[in-house]
Motif scaffolding. Structure first.
Motif, mmCIF file in Angstrom:
data_model
loop_
_atom_site.group_PDB
_atom_site.id
_atom_site.type_symbol
_atom_site.label_atom_id
_atom_site.label_comp_id
_atom_site.label_asym_id
_atom_site.label_seq_id
_atom_site.Cartn_x
_atom_site.Cartn_y
_atom_site.Cartn_z
ATOM 1 N N ARG A 22 0.842 -1.189 0.000
ATOM 2 C CA ARG A 22 0.000 0.000 0.000
ATOM 3 C C ARG A 22 0.877 1.240 0.000
ATOM 4 N NH1 ARG A 22 -5.333 -0.426 1.904
ATOM 5 N NH2 ARG A 22 -6.249 -2.296 0.966
ATOM 6 N N SER A 23 0.777 2.021 -1.050
ATOM 7 C CA SER A 23 1.543 3.259 -1.161
ATOM 8 C C SER A 23 3.018 2.969 -0.896
ATOM 9 C CB SER A 23 0.988 4.304 -0.193
ATOM 10 O OG SER A 23 1.615 5.549 -0.391
ATOM 11 N N GLY A 24 3.608 3.591 0.121
ATOM 12 C CA GLY A 24 5.032 3.378 0.399
ATOM 13 C C GLY A 24 5.296 2.301 1.414
ATOM 14 N N ALA A 25 4.272 1.534 1.808
ATOM 15 C CA ALA A 25 4.443 0.515 2.840
ATOM 16 C C ALA A 25 4.267 -0.876 2.256
ATOM 17 C CB ALA A 25 3.449 0.737 3.975
ATOM 18 N N GLY A 26 5.070 -1.821 2.753
ATOM 19 C CA GLY A 26 4.965 -3.199 2.313
ATOM 20 C C GLY A 26 5.098 -4.150 3.487
ATOM 21 N N VAL A 27 4.211 -5.131 3.561
ATOM 22 C CA VAL A 27 4.226 -6.125 4.636
ATOM 23 C C VAL A 27 4.256 -7.517 4.018
ATOM 24 C CG1 VAL A 27 3.015 -7.056 6.648
ATOM 25 C CG2 VAL A 27 2.935 -4.598 6.177
ATOM 26 N N LYS A 28 5.113 -8.390 4.547
ATOM 27 C CA LYS A 28 5.189 -9.776 4.096
ATOM 28 C C LYS A 28 5.052 -10.713 5.290
ATOM 29 C CE LYS A 28 7.879 -9.713 -0.198
ATOM 30 N NZ LYS A 28 9.073 -10.275 -0.883
ATOM 31 N N CYS A 29 4.391 -11.851 5.058
ATOM 32 C CA CYS A 29 4.237 -12.862 6.096
ATOM 33 C C CYS A 29 4.332 -14.242 5.450
ATOM 34 C CB CYS A 29 2.901 -12.696 6.820
ATOM 35 S SG CYS A 29 2.623 -13.922 8.126
ATOM 36 N N VAL B 120 11.156 -13.529 13.199
ATOM 37 C CA VAL B 120 10.701 -14.908 13.041
ATOM 38 C C VAL B 120 10.097 -15.348 14.360
ATOM 39 C CG1 VAL B 120 11.367 -17.287 12.557
ATOM 40 C CG2 VAL B 120 12.484 -15.414 11.329
ATOM 41 N N VAL B 121 8.857 -15.858 14.300
ATOM 42 C CA VAL B 121 8.135 -16.252 15.502
ATOM 43 C C VAL B 121 7.706 -17.713 15.396
ATOM 44 C CG1 VAL B 121 6.147 -15.790 16.984
ATOM 45 C CG2 VAL B 121 7.287 -13.894 15.797
ATOM 46 N N ASP B 122 7.943 -18.468 16.448
ATOM 47 C CA ASP B 122 7.461 -19.849 16.535
ATOM 48 C C ASP B 122 6.089 -19.795 17.191
ATOM 49 O OD1 ASP B 122 6.887 -22.498 17.082
ATOM 50 O OD2 ASP B 122 8.954 -23.015 17.591
ATOM 51 N N SER B 123 5.034 -19.977 16.399
ATOM 52 C CA SER B 123 3.676 -19.837 16.928
ATOM 53 C C SER B 123 3.312 -20.943 17.918
ATOM 54 C CB SER B 123 2.665 -19.810 15.776
ATOM 55 O OG SER B 123 2.689 -21.038 15.064
ATOM 56 N N ARG B 124 4.023 -22.050 17.885
ATOM 57 C CA ARG B 124 3.732 -23.147 18.808
ATOM 58 C C ARG B 124 4.159 -22.787 20.227
ATOM 59 N NH1 ARG B 124 6.723 -28.637 17.579
ATOM 60 N NH2 ARG B 124 8.455 -27.202 17.912
ATOM 61 N N LEU C 5 -2.222 -30.792 10.720
ATOM 62 C CA LEU C 5 -1.761 -29.415 10.662
ATOM 63 C C LEU C 5 -0.931 -29.095 11.892
ATOM 64 C CD1 LEU C 5 -4.980 -27.597 9.368
ATOM 65 C CD2 LEU C 5 -2.934 -28.216 8.064
ATOM 66 N N ASN C 6 0.017 -28.204 11.702
ATOM 67 C CA ASN C 6 0.953 -27.864 12.764
ATOM 68 C C ASN C 6 0.924 -26.358 13.007
ATOM 69 O OD1 ASN C 6 2.954 -28.384 14.666
ATOM 70 N ND2 ASN C 6 4.591 -27.942 13.195
ATOM 71 N N CYS C 7 1.307 -25.936 14.209
ATOM 72 C CA CYS C 7 1.477 -24.503 14.457
ATOM 73 C C CYS C 7 2.707 -24.050 13.682
ATOM 74 C CB CYS C 7 1.654 -24.228 15.952
ATOM 75 S SG CYS C 7 0.186 -24.560 16.945
ATOM 76 N N PRO C 8 2.545 -23.166 12.715
ATOM 77 C CA PRO C 8 3.650 -22.856 11.804
ATOM 78 C C PRO C 8 4.697 -21.915 12.396
ATOM 79 C CG PRO C 8 1.773 -21.502 11.273
ATOM 80 C CD PRO C 8 1.330 -22.414 12.380
ATOM 81 N N LYS C 9 5.831 -21.889 11.725
ATOM 82 C CA LYS C 9 6.840 -20.875 11.998
ATOM 83 C C LYS C 9 6.511 -19.677 11.109
ATOM 84 C CE LYS C 9 11.107 -21.428 10.570
ATOM 85 N NZ LYS C 9 12.507 -21.934 10.489
ATOM 86 N N VAL C 10 6.478 -18.487 11.685
ATOM 87 C CA VAL C 10 6.034 -17.295 10.972
ATOM 88 C C VAL C 10 7.200 -16.336 10.799
ATOM 89 C CG1 VAL C 10 4.411 -15.371 10.949
ATOM 90 C CG2 VAL C 10 3.730 -17.564 11.972
ATOM 91 N N ASP C 11 7.435 -15.953 9.564
ATOM 92 C CA ASP C 11 8.465 -14.960 9.233
ATOM 93 C C ASP C 11 7.747 -13.724 8.714
ATOM 94 O OD1 ASP C 11 10.564 -13.443 8.302
ATOM 95 O OD2 ASP C 11 11.597 -15.102 7.315
ATOM 96 N N VAL C 12 7.771 -12.652 9.485
ATOM 97 C CA VAL C 12 7.023 -11.450 9.116
ATOM 98 C C VAL C 12 7.971 -10.256 9.027
ATOM 99 C CG1 VAL C 12 6.457 -10.938 11.530
ATOM 100 C CG2 VAL C 12 5.022 -10.019 9.707
ATOM 101 N N SER C 13 7.699 -9.388 8.080
ATOM 102 C CA SER C 13 8.515 -8.186 7.913
ATOM 103 C C SER C 13 7.653 -7.038 7.419
ATOM 104 C CB SER C 13 9.673 -8.431 6.932
ATOM 105 O OG SER C 13 9.171 -8.692 5.627
#
Length: 219
Positions: free
Chosen positions: A116-123, A157-161, A134-142
């Motif tokens: 959005r405009s000048g902002a970018g989010v990735k997950c 990087v977050v371990d959701s488990r 299914l497993n509680c995933p490892k999440v890489d967010v920026s």
């Protein structure tokens, strides 16, 4: 695009991939109705300089519906095949894709990005499947924000488990004319900095006769 990985990208490209002496051959084909509209085929073969047999890859991309794309990619000679399904357009600036190796469901990966405009989010979510459940995933967010010549970003990087925080980093970049300065701090103990100067024709001009070495190379 304004994502975290774009901060200091010029320096990264120069250090890790700006120069190559490998022999690469590639081919791209758009069927344009030969087989089916929306089908694209591409392939590439690379011969490393002085190293063993050549390696290659092929990719098949097909647009099932508007903004819904399926893709198959294979590596040679390993024969590893990766498939992905991506969709964009449901929300302005949002894109989601699910990918992995069909023969190994544990490689499944869900990737999402919002621009959005000048902002970018990735997950990115990995380790989604464990065995047959299914497993509680490892999440890489920026996230990153680009405002003119200034950029700021953060990643983690977050371990959701377990709810624990793994690797994390903050980064900043400033551009001034042909200069690009960038710095990052990772895990509170690793600092990286870069300075890149773009060299144009005005920096490579001489008055009078050219230097002897340069003159010899141009004959």
């Amino acid at each position: 695009m304004p994502f975290f990985g774009d901060i200091a990208k010029t320096a990264k490209d120069l250090i890790t991939g700006g120069f190559s002496y490998d022999n690469k051959y590639s081919c791209d084909v758009k069927t344009a109705g030969i087989v089916s509209d929306g089908l694209k085929l591409s392939g590439a073969v690379v011969q490393k300089n002085g190293e063993g047999d050549p390696t290659g890859s092929f990719k098949l991309t097909y647009e099932l519906l508007q903004d819904l794309v399926v893709e198959f990619e294979g590596a040679l000679p390993s024969g590893k095949v990766t498939a992905s399904l991506s969709h964009a357009g449901a929300v302005p600036g949002f894109k989601a894709s699910l990918s992995g190796q069909p023969a190994d469901v544990s490689t499944a990966k869900l990737a999402m990005q919002l621009l959005r405009s000048g902002a970018g989010v990735k997950c990115d979510m990995t380790e989604i499947v464990s065995g047959n459940s299914l497993n509680c995933p490892k999440v890489d967010v920026s996230a990153a924000y680009f405002a003119g010549d200034v950029a700021l970003g953060v990643s983690a990087v977050v371990d959701s488990r377990t709810g624990t925080l793994g690797k994390y980093a903050v980064a900043a970049q400033v551009k001034a004319e042909e200069h690009t300065l960038a710095a990052s701090l990772a895990d509170m103990d690793t600092v990286k900095a870069s300075w890149v100067m773009a060299v144009g024709a005005s920096h490579l001009s001489w008055t009078g006769a050219p230097p002897r070495a340069w003159s010899a190379c141009t004959r």
